[in-house]
Design a protein around this motif. Structure first.
Motif, PDB file in Angstrom:
ATOM      1  N   SER A  10       0.831  -1.191   0.000  1.00  0.00           N
ATOM      2  CA  SER A  10       0.000   0.000   0.000  1.00  0.00           C
ATOM      3  C   SER A  10       0.875   1.253   0.000  1.00  0.00           C
ATOM      4  N   LYS A  11       0.723   2.097  -1.011  1.00  0.00           N
ATOM      5  CA  LYS A  11       1.482   3.341  -1.082  1.00  0.00           C
ATOM      6  C   LYS A  11       1.057   4.327   0.003  1.00  0.00           C
ATOM      7  N   GLU A  12      -0.204   4.239   0.433  1.00  0.00           N
ATOM      8  CA  GLU A  12      -0.722   5.175   1.421  1.00  0.00           C
ATOM      9  C   GLU A  12      -0.184   4.896   2.825  1.00  0.00           C
ATOM     10  N   THR A  13      -0.154   3.614   3.200  1.00  0.00           N
ATOM     11  CA  THR A  13       0.261   3.255   4.563  1.00  0.00           C
ATOM     12  C   THR A  13       1.698   2.756   4.637  1.00  0.00           C
ATOM     13  N   GLY A  14       2.250   2.331   3.506  1.00  0.00           N
ATOM     14  CA  GLY A  14       3.617   1.827   3.499  1.00  0.00           C
ATOM     15  C   GLY A  14       3.759   0.428   4.057  1.00  0.00           C
ATOM     16  N   VAL A  15       2.634  -0.292   4.146  1.00  0.00           N
ATOM     17  CA  VAL A  15       2.690  -1.657   4.679  1.00  0.00           C
ATOM     18  C   VAL A  15       2.023  -2.622   3.695  1.00  0.00           C
ATOM     19  N   LEU A  16       2.288  -3.911   3.907  1.00  0.00           N
ATOM     20  CA  LEU A  16       1.652  -4.918   3.076  1.00  0.00           C
ATOM     21  C   LEU A  16       0.173  -5.048   3.443  1.00  0.00           C
ATOM     22  N   ASN A  17      -0.645  -5.280   2.461  1.00  0.00           N
ATOM     23  CA  ASN A  17      -2.084  -5.389   2.679  1.00  0.00           C
ATOM     24  C   ASN A  17      -2.598  -6.623   1.955  1.00  0.00           C
ATOM     25  N   THR A  18      -3.660  -7.218   2.484  1.00  0.00           N
ATOM     26  CA  THR A  18      -4.234  -8.410   1.864  1.00  0.00           C
ATOM     27  C   THR A  18      -5.686  -8.163   1.494  1.00  0.00           C
TER      28      THR A  18
END
Length: 301
Positions: A31-39
Motif C-alpha cells: 500500500s502506497k498510502e500506509t507503506g505496509v503490506l495489505n491483503t
C-alpha cells in the motif's frame, strides 16, 4: 425497482481463517498510502456471488442483484416491502458466513442499478429502434444486438433499454422466467455518484434504496425520451384534396418508412447528398397527417 447494487461497510472484523474456509482468493500487495503490506480477499457465495474484503481497513464490499438474492430472478420487480426484507436477509447471510453483525445503517452505496419493466407486448423491437435514434444530453448512444439493446452512457452514468425476453433466453433462464419476461422492455439506470449524493450526501444505502429515489430517477429518465410521429391518421378526403401531389406523397411515405428502420448515418450511405437533402426538404413542404408512433412509457401507479 432495484437490481444490482454494490454495498460497502467498515470496520467489519473478519478472521482470515474464516475467509479461507470459503476458498477465498487472496492477493497481498504493498500500500502506497500506509507503506505496509495489505491483503485483499475475493469471496464467492451461492447467495452473494461477489464479495471483497480488505484486511487493513476491514472493508467489506458486496455486489448482489437484490431480486435474485430474494427471489432467484431479476424479472420479479421489488416492492417497498422487499427493501427491509433484503437488508434482514443480507444481515442473516453475513452472520452465517463470517459470524459478523452488520447494522443496516452501516452500508454505503457505491453502485445502484435502478430498473423498471414496461409491458409493451410485440412492440419491444419497435421501441428499441425508436430509442436507438435518439441522443440524450451529455451521453453517447450505443445500440447493439439487432434491435435488442440501446444504451446511453458517459463516464459517470448509464441508461439502458433492452429486450428482457431475449436476455433471459440468452442466459438460459428457467422456462417460467422466460415466459414471464415476454413483451418486457426493460429500463435500467445507473445513476452517477453526484445523483446518489443529491439524495444522501454520505450515499447511505438505507436512505437511497427507497421508492422516492426510484421514482425520481425513472421519471427524470423518461422525461428525456422523445416520441416521433408516424403516418396514422391519413384519410381518403385528404388524399383526394392533395391528389396532384400523390407521387410526392408516395416518395415521402417511402422515405419515412426507411427512417423508421434505419438511423441517419445508414440513410446517408444509401442516398447521394443532394437526394437525401431533397427528401428531407420534401417532407417539410407537404404536411402529411401524423399521429404518435408509440405510447409513452410510464411507471405503473
Amino acid at each position: 425497482m432495484f437490481d444490482t447494487i454494490i454495498l460497502k461497510a467498515r470496520p467489519i472484523p473478519i478472521d482470515p481463517d474464516t475467509l479461507n474456509q470459503y476458498s477465498a482468493n487472496s492477493i497481498t500487495f504493498y500500500s502506497k498510502e500506509t507503506g505496509v503490506l495489505n491483503t485483499s480477499y475475493k469471496i464467492y457465495d451461492e447467495k452473494l456471488p461477489f464479495m471483497k474484503y480488505i484486511e487493513s481497513s476491514q472493508t467489506l464490499t458486496v455486489q448482489v442483484s437484490m431480486p435474485k438474492f430474494l427471489y432467484g430472478d431479476n424479472v420479479t420487480v421489488l416492492t417497498e416491502e422487499d427493501i427491509p426484507l433484503f437488508f434482514e436477509r443480507l444481515q442473516e447471510r453475513l452472520l452465517h458466513l463470517f459470524d459478523v453483525h452488520v447494522p443496516h445503517t452501516d452500508w454505503t452505496l457505491s453502485r445502484c442499478d435502478i430498473c423498471c419493466n414496461f409491458q409493451v407486448g410485440k412492440k419491444v423491437s419497435a421501441y428499441v429502434r425508436m430509442l436507438s435514434k435518439q441522443q440524450l444530453a451529455y451521453k453517447n448512444t450505443i445500440s447493439y444486438n439487432q434491435d435488442q439493446t440501446v444504451e446511453y452512457r458517459n463516464k459517470s452514468s448509464r441508461i439502458m433499454f433492452y429486450d428482457k425476453h431475449k436476455q433471459t433466453q440468452k442466459e438460459k433462464a428457467s422456462s417460467e422466467v422466460i415466459e414471464r419476461s415476454k413483451g418486457i422492455l426493460r429500463l435500467e439506470v445507473r445513476p452517477s455518484d453526484n445523483d446518489l449524493r443529491k439524495f444522501s450526501p454520505t450515499r447511505n444505502a438505507v436512505e437511497l434504496l427507497k421508492k422516492a429515489f426510484f421514482e425520481y430517477t425513472i421519471e427524470k429518465t423518461l422525461e428525456q425520451i422523445e416520441y416521433p410521429e408516424e403516418v396514422s391518421d391519413m384519410e381518403l378526403p385528404w388524399l383526394v384534396e392533395n391528389k396532384e401531389s400523390l407521387s410526392k406523397i408516395e416518395t415521402i411515405l417511402g422515405f419515412q418508412a426507411l427512417q423508421s428502420m434505419f438511423d441517419e448515418p445508414v440513410l446517408r450511405q444509401l442516398y447521394t447528398s443532394s437526394t437525401y437533402a431533397n427528401r428531407k426538404n420534401l417532407a417539410k413542404k407537404i404536411a402529411i397527417p401524423n399521429g404518435n408512433c408509440l405510447s409513452r412509457l410510464a411507471i405503473n401507479s
